[in-house]
Write an enzyme that holds these catalytic residues in place. Structure first.
Site, PDB file in Angstrom:
ATOM      1  N   GLU A   1      -4.313  -1.564  11.841  1.00  0.00           N
ATOM      2  CA  GLU A   1      -4.241  -0.978  10.502  1.00  0.00           C
ATOM      3  C   GLU A   1      -4.868  -1.897   9.477  1.00  0.00           C
ATOM      4  O   GLU A   1      -5.578  -1.454   8.567  1.00  0.00           O
ATOM      5  CB  GLU A   1      -2.773  -0.681  10.141  1.00  0.00           C
ATOM      6  CG  GLU A   1      -2.610   0.306   8.988  1.00  0.00           C
ATOM      7  CD  GLU A   1      -2.751  -0.321   7.616  1.00  0.00           C
ATOM      8  OE1 GLU A   1      -3.005   0.408   6.652  1.00  0.00           O
ATOM      9  OE2 GLU A   1      -2.618  -1.557   7.488  1.00  0.00           O
TER      10      GLU A   1
ATOM     11  N   ASP B   1       0.268  -5.115  13.555  1.00  0.00           N
ATOM     12  CA  ASP B   1      -0.670  -6.197  13.190  1.00  0.00           C
ATOM     13  C   ASP B   1      -0.385  -6.636  11.756  1.00  0.00           C
ATOM     14  O   ASP B   1       0.229  -5.914  10.971  1.00  0.00           O
ATOM     15  CB  ASP B   1      -2.131  -5.763  13.350  1.00  0.00           C
ATOM     16  CG  ASP B   1      -2.543  -4.629  12.414  1.00  0.00           C
ATOM     17  OD1 ASP B   1      -1.719  -3.719  12.163  1.00  0.00           O
ATOM     18  OD2 ASP B   1      -3.691  -4.646  11.928  1.00  0.00           O
TER      19      ASP B   1
END
Ligand code: BES
Ligand code: MN
Ligand code: MN
Length: 455
Positions: free
Chosen positions: A153, A88
């Protein structure tokens, strides 16, 4: 290893073309409208693992974005690496400040510009290609490896602690390897042995039902913008010390030995200041810049909102004010305990003239390790082979929440070997990754598996 390295050298340009496709997927985990893109990046990651020759590749659902898993476990008796990274990325705003579009990776002066290039798709891809090189040339890896790539994250890895706890057997290994940080400086590779933690909050203040005419009502009620400023002003004293009672109770003091080591690092404070465009540096009295960023906690205002901010002037008394604030934490501070202390202090300093609401957002524990272990020494040799230079040891100011979870839940040491650069613009416009570092990083990663296999 010579054949593996030759293969990596020959395939240098192909890696860049493939990486461009990975970077084209706008996997912004913070924005709900990008949920499908995040999933697509997970699938792309899984496909890349399969292409590299990893086995048992799967997308595993979580309450949020999926985790990507894949392994190669055909080296019985050899160590097992758990490789962690994230697919991500951060939002791209302000998008008008990008020289080229954030999801159209563009190479300029040997650097690839795109959101996620350094943080963290580029560095994840580097390891995937190192595995591919081993499996293509030797038909086998010298050790066992598990890939564990998450998609949350950048939003605090909120579902990951639970995942790790529920999948201890699946994630069992000897050592964690992570490439999700910058190296100390251009030409100075490093191994990172400490990360700060984080506690993030939103403060909402309401003064009145609606905005008011500041002439008719100014003076009769408290101004939320002003109250917010007064509250924030009570968080730090003039020497940069945080005033929340008990805040420093669990801060592990910097050792003289560590301070002495850091003084030897080639850190140019003037260049650092000029690169940042800051008139002067500022931080807690009694500590150097590296000490402030790596080993001391901070209180930061991440965003402020109140009243009229458009062009021209408007005589208005805002009904509300909002602030996003966060604290970077150091060993042995605990984000939950810090949240309690902050909440209590806010209650004490907030006037009764407004309604105040505090929302706890994500957090993460700080992490620090002894770095005199065989895995770190193996990584040092691999970095020297890949970069022609042995690494320095540093801590970092950023946070990777799951690293302390690996330590606590799985009992695993982590080796943080990042190939980004301090000026790579992670989280900012024009994020980039130096392709020379990427390439050396693929070679160093290939050597890393080889070196760890000999332990
Ligand atoms: N890769 C960074 C962490 C990092 C930054 C390590 C700088 C070393 C130096 C990671 O993707 C990140 O941005 N983490 C967030 C965590 C937060 C959302 C809980 C951070 O540090 O703000
Ligand atoms: Mn990252
Ligand atoms: Mn990040």
């Amino acid at each position: 290893m010579n054949e593996v390295v030759d293969f990596i050298n020959v395939n240098r340009d192909r890696y860049v073309e493939e990486l461009k496709r990975y970077l084209a997927i706008p996997s912004i985990s913070a924005l709900p409208e990008h949920a499908q893109d995040v999933r697509q990046a997970a699938q792309w990651t899984a496909d890349a693992l399969r292409t590299a020759g990893l086995q048992n590749v799967e997308l595993i659902e979580t309450p949020g974005h999926p985790v990507v898993y894949g392994d190669w476990l055909n080296a019985p008796g050899k160590p097992t690496i758990l490789f962690y990274g994230h697919y991500d990325v951060q939002p791209v705003d302000p998008v008008n400040l990008w020289t080229s579009p954030p999801f159209e990776a563009t190479v300029r002066d040997g650097e690839i510009y795109a959101r996620g290039s350094a943080d963290d798709k580029g560095q994840v891809f580097m390891h995937i290609k190192a595995v591919e090189a081993h499996l293509t040339k030797g038909g086998a890896l010298p050790l066992n490896i598990k890939f564990f790539i998450e998609g949350e994250e950048e939003v605090g890895s909120v579902n990951l602690d639970g995942f790790v706890r529920a999948n201890k057997d699946k994630l069992a290994a000897d050592v964690v390897v992570i490439s999700d940080s910058p190296m100390f400086d251009r030409g100075i590779p490093s191994i990172c042995y400490g990360l700060r933690g984080l506690a993030y909050f939103q403060i909402d203040i309401r003064g009145t039902k609606t905005d008011l005419h500041s002439g008719s009502f100014g003076g009769a009620v408290a101004n939320p913008g002003f109250v917010l400023a007064q509250i924030l002003a009570q968080m730090k004293d003039r020497s940069g010390r945080i005033k929340i009672p008990g805040f420093y109770d669990d801060v592990r003091p910097l050792s003289d030995a560590e301070r002495a080591e850091w003084k030897k690092l080639p850190f140019n404070e003037t260049k650092y200041r000029k690169d940042l465009g800051a008139p002067r540096l500022f931080g807690e009295t009694g500590y150097s810049t590296l000490e402030r960023v790596w080993a001391r906690p901070t209180f930061e205002v991440n965003g402020l909102l109140s009243g009229f901010t458009g062009e021209g002037a408007k005589t208005v008394l805002p009904a509300i004010a909002m602030a996003k604030v966060s604290m970077r934490l150091v060993p042995d501070q605990d984000p939950n305990k810090i949240a309690e202390l902050f909440e209590a202090y806010l209650k004490k300093v907030a006037p009764k003239t407004v309604d105040l609401k505090l929302t706890r957002m994500h957090g993460g524990k700080p992490w620090m390790t002894e770095f005199d272990n065989k895995y770190v020494r193996a990584a040092g040799r691999a970095i020297e082979l890949g970069f022609g230079q042995s690494p320095v040891f540093n801590r970092e100011g950023g946070s990777i929440p799951v690293v302390s979870t690996f330590q606590q839940e799985l009992g695993l040491p982590s080796v943080l070997f990042g190939v980004g650069l301090p000026d790579e613009n992670a989280h900012a416009p024009d994020e980039r990754l130096d392709l020379g570092n990427f390439h050396n990083g693929v070679i160093a990663s290939a050597y890393l598996y080889d070196e760890i296999s000999k332990l």
